[in-house]
Design a protein around this motif. Structure first.
Motif, mmCIF file in Angstrom:
data_model
loop_
_atom_site.group_PDB
_atom_site.id
_atom_site.type_symbol
_atom_site.label_atom_id
_atom_site.label_comp_id
_atom_site.label_asym_id
_atom_site.label_seq_id
_atom_site.Cartn_x
_atom_site.Cartn_y
_atom_site.Cartn_z
ATOM 1 N N LEU A 351 0.858 -1.183 0.000
ATOM 2 C CA LEU A 351 0.000 0.000 0.000
ATOM 3 C C LEU A 351 0.889 1.225 0.000
ATOM 4 N N ASP A 352 0.782 2.011 -1.051
ATOM 5 C CA ASP A 352 1.593 3.208 -1.213
ATOM 6 C C ASP A 352 0.665 4.402 -1.368
ATOM 7 N N GLY A 353 0.389 5.064 -0.252
ATOM 8 C CA GLY A 353 -0.530 6.187 -0.286
ATOM 9 C C GLY A 353 -1.932 5.732 -0.616
ATOM 10 N N GLU A 354 -2.469 6.173 -1.760
ATOM 11 C CA GLU A 354 -3.816 5.810 -2.181
ATOM 12 C C GLU A 354 -3.830 4.617 -3.127
ATOM 13 N N THR A 355 -2.654 4.038 -3.397
ATOM 14 C CA THR A 355 -2.548 2.967 -4.397
ATOM 15 C C THR A 355 -2.217 1.635 -3.724
ATOM 16 N N LEU A 356 -3.013 0.630 -4.030
ATOM 17 C CA LEU A 356 -2.759 -0.735 -3.585
ATOM 18 C C LEU A 356 -2.227 -1.517 -4.775
ATOM 19 N N ARG A 357 -0.984 -2.029 -4.653
ATOM 20 C CA ARG A 357 -0.360 -2.768 -5.743
ATOM 21 C C ARG A 357 -0.277 -4.244 -5.374
ATOM 22 N N LEU A 358 -0.679 -5.100 -6.304
ATOM 23 C CA LEU A 358 -0.702 -6.543 -6.073
ATOM 24 C C LEU A 358 0.112 -7.220 -7.175
ATOM 25 N N PHE A 359 1.180 -7.933 -6.787
ATOM 26 C CA PHE A 359 2.046 -8.653 -7.719
ATOM 27 C C PHE A 359 1.966 -10.141 -7.391
ATOM 28 N N GLY A 360 1.576 -10.948 -8.346
ATOM 29 C CA GLY A 360 1.520 -12.387 -8.128
ATOM 30 C C GLY A 360 0.206 -12.814 -7.510
ATOM 31 N N THR A 380 -7.863 4.460 -3.524
ATOM 32 C CA THR A 380 -8.599 4.887 -4.718
ATOM 33 C C THR A 380 -8.107 4.188 -5.982
ATOM 34 N N VAL A 381 -6.933 3.556 -5.897
ATOM 35 C CA VAL A 381 -6.353 2.883 -7.071
ATOM 36 C C VAL A 381 -5.898 1.489 -6.662
ATOM 37 N N ILE A 382 -6.232 0.489 -7.463
ATOM 38 C CA ILE A 382 -5.729 -0.872 -7.271
ATOM 39 C C ILE A 382 -5.079 -1.312 -8.574
ATOM 40 N N ALA A 383 -3.830 -1.754 -8.476
ATOM 41 C CA ALA A 383 -3.074 -2.199 -9.651
ATOM 42 C C ALA A 383 -2.773 -3.687 -9.520
ATOM 43 N N PHE A 384 -3.126 -4.471 -10.541
ATOM 44 C CA PHE A 384 -2.863 -5.911 -10.571
ATOM 45 C C PHE A 384 -1.767 -6.186 -11.594
ATOM 46 N N ARG A 385 -0.836 -7.050 -11.223
ATOM 47 C CA ARG A 385 0.219 -7.450 -12.166
ATOM 48 C C ARG A 385 0.639 -8.883 -11.904
ATOM 49 N N TYR A 386 0.853 -9.623 -12.967
ATOM 50 C CA TYR A 386 1.236 -11.033 -12.908
ATOM 51 C C TYR A 386 0.172 -11.870 -12.203
ATOM 52 N N ILE A 387 -1.108 -11.548 -12.415
ATOM 53 C CA ILE A 387 -2.224 -12.305 -11.849
ATOM 54 C C ILE A 387 -3.222 -12.562 -12.977
#
Length: 626
Positions: A351-360, A380-387
């Motif tokens: 969780l980086d500020g308003e952004t939730l990043r998900l890897f794997g 306010t932002v969710i980023a998906f990568r490698y899922i």
């Protein structure tokens, strides 16, 4: 014999110091000797300073000599001294010596003074293991070396040379004083390997940072240090930094260190240590984060390869993301701004500020955590990568509930490959912006993907797709492309097929109307087709649905067997309808010639009596008008 000795000079500097120098001798070397009385008065000492000597004279009869002084002469080479086995002090200061040869036999030497000469390299010291003081200041030495065997050396003076780096100090276990003033030093190393060092003089060098003096902090014996004349000494924090570097200092730049200065340095040292620990912690976390993302990417490549390559039996093999190698137990960390929520060797959720990043794939478990209202509301932002996108779809309803202020979804390397998959995004609460990167998402290569997305997610009123504004023209174009198709699908699709396509909320609404449990009596499918408003204006869009793996968990379609039964019923109905249509077509084909002849005959007979035919036509028109 006496006639052979010519050009003799006698120098007297004090009692016992009368020296006779002979320039010519049978041996070919100049000789210096004293009378027996002078030898008795001072048998262990000779001063030959300031005699304008150009070479070392052979000292006859002075085998007991312990101190020899050749200061301030013009000597260029050291020789004729190897027989002085008891010599302990040799002073050759201020001469023209360029090489240190001729002293290797002086094994008893304790003090060697070679300052202010022209020496470029230290050598010939291998046998001088008893050396206590070595003075080489004011020469042209550029590198420290050949000193590691001098384990008894206490004082080393290399001031006024051309040294740029302090190293090669191993083995000087007894060294207590090291003078390196007036060199070109920019880096200091290995000082911490001098266990007895107490005084270190580094004035007037080129040291610009205490990072170049890091080894001083490891020294436990150093108590006096000079750094004046270096660029680092011009900094305002210089004294505190020096004391922080060497806490046990008693003198700095020839000034006594006060207790208050030491206390302030200790406070700064503690803060610096905390800063370093935090920096190290961050560096370790950064490395773990890098490895987690790298491993997630590698495992994603394996999963995607399985998805893209057909199975050996000729059919496309279905790979469950949950069973993929990327799914591994998580090691959960605490919540916090910019912190890792879940971290393992193959996945990362942060969780980086308003952004939730998900890897794997394993990172999805962060969505199951107990989120505080304030923390979840800030996302306010969710980023998906490698899922895989199909693994993300079941989490969308939970995302809808858990993150009420979510406005932007980002998909990168999630294998979004078909238009129906985009319809699953209708399950979130709202979206203002959607980003589907071309990398790892083949659907972006389809020409109509953006129009389909605008049509299917019309209720979101999207502002941007892939950072491009959604204009009114885009909305109109999407409605033209998919609106008609959606209307036909909503009005012409059989009931059983509608139940398969619609999501649960729409299924209940449709069954409610068909079974007549509302205010109106039950309606037939034909009546529903004629009055599509009863199903809601969004039915045509709802038919573009992407059912997830667990979407049929309740109701009539709960079990797979029931789903198969409905599908079989629908297929059988279509087959029967096609069969009937085919039979009717064949019958019409056989009967059509006779039917056509009968139709022509009937019309010819009717038109034979024209007045009667006209009257019959008028009567039919009058009847239809009423």
């Amino acid at each position: 014999m006496k006639n052979a000795f010519l050009n003799k000079c006698v120098f007297v500097t004090g009692p016992g110091d009368a020296i006779t120098l002979s320039e010519n001798s049978p041996s070919g070397f100049p000789i210096a000797f004293r009378s027996c009385d002078d030898c008795a008065l001072s048998p262990e000492r000779i001063d030959l300073d300031r005699r304008c000597l150009e070479e070392c004279h052979l000292l006859e009869g002075m085998g007991r000599l312990r101190l020899l002084n050749f200061q301030h002469n013009l000597i260029t080479h050291i020789h004729n001294l190897s027989h002085l086995r008891h010599l302990a002090f040799l002073d050759l200061y201020d001469n023209h010596i360029s090489q240190m040869s001729g002293i290797s036999a002086l094994a008893s030497l304790r003090v060697l003074m070679l300052g202010k000469n022209r020496i470029q390299r230290t050598c010939s010291l291998d046998n001088l293991t008893k050396l206590d003081i070595l003075d080489l200041h004011g020469n042209q030495i550029s590198q420290i070396g050949n000193l590691s065997h001098l384990s008894e050396l206490r004082v080393l003076n290399l001031a006024g040379n051309c040294i740029s780096r302090v190293d090669n100090l191993q083995g000087l276990d007894s060294l207590t004083e090291l003078n390196l003033r007036r060199n070109c030093i920019s880096t200091v190393t290995e000082v911490d390997q001098l266990p007895c060092l107490q005084r270190l003089f580094l004035s007037c060098n080129s040291i610009t940072s205490f990072d170049e003096l890091a080894c001083l902090g490891e020294s436990c014996s150093l108590y006096e240090l000079t750094l004046d004349g270096n660029p680092v000494a011009l900094e305002t924090w210089y004294k505190q930094a020096a004391l922080r570097c060497v806490l046990q200092l008693r003198q700095l730049d020839m000034k006594r260190v006060t207790e208050e200065e030491r206390r302030m340095a200790c406070v700064m040292a503690r803060k610096e240590d905390e800063k370093k620990r935090e920096s190290h912690k961050q560096a370790m976390h950064k490395e773990k984060r890098r490895l987690a993302i790298r491993n997630a990417a590698l495992q994603w490549e394996g999963v995607r390869a399985c998805l893209e390559h057909p199975a050996q039996n000729g059919a496309k093999e279905e790979v469950s993301p949950e069973a993929s190698p990327a799914h591994s137990p998580a090691q959960t960390n605490g919540l916090g701004g910019g912190a890792s929520l879940s971290l393992s060797d193959s996945h990362l959720a942060e969780l980086d500020g308003e952004t939730l990043r998900l890897f794997g794939l394993g990172a999805l478990e962060a969505l199951e955590r107990g989120w505080g209202v304030q923390t979840a509301g800030a996302v306010t932002v969710i980023a998906f990568r490698y899922i895989h996108f199909d693994a993300i779809v079941p989490t969308l309803p939970r995302i809808r509930v858990k993150f009420p202020n979510l406005s932007h979804l980002i998909f990168l390397e999630t294998n979004v490959s078909r238009l129906p998959q985009l319809a699953a995004l209708a399950q979130v609460r709202r979206l203002d912006q959607l980003t589907i990167h071309p990398e790892g998402n083949p659907v972006v290569s389809l020409s109509l993907w953006r129009s389909f997305l605008i049509y299917r997610l019309h209720h979101f009123n999207l502002h941007k797709i892939n950072n491009l504004e959604v204009t009114m023209n885009d909305v109109i174009s999407a409605e033209r492309l998919f609106g008609t198709l959606g209307h036909i699908a909503a009005t012409e699709t059989p009931r059983c097929r509608l139940l398969v396509l619609l999501e649960e909320s729409r299924k209940r609404q449709l069954q409610f109307l068909l079974e007549g449990r509302g205010r109106r009596a039950g309606l037939s499918p034909e009546e529903l087709r004629d009055n599509g408003k009863l199903l809601g204006e969004g039915l045509s869009r709802a038919l573009f649905n992407y059912p997830s793996r667990d979407c049929c968990s309740e109701g009539a379609m709960e079990s797979s067997s029931e789903r198969r039964a409905v599908m079989e019923q629908y297929i059988q109905a279509q087959v029967q309808r096609a069969s009937d249509t085919n039979l009717k077509g064949e019958s019409l084909h056989k009967l059509w010639p006779s039917m056509f002849m009968e139709m022509v005959r009937d019309y010819v007979l009717e038109m034979r009596d024209r007045p009667t035919f006209r009257q019959a036509c008028l009567n039919r028109l009058s009847t239809q008008g009423k």
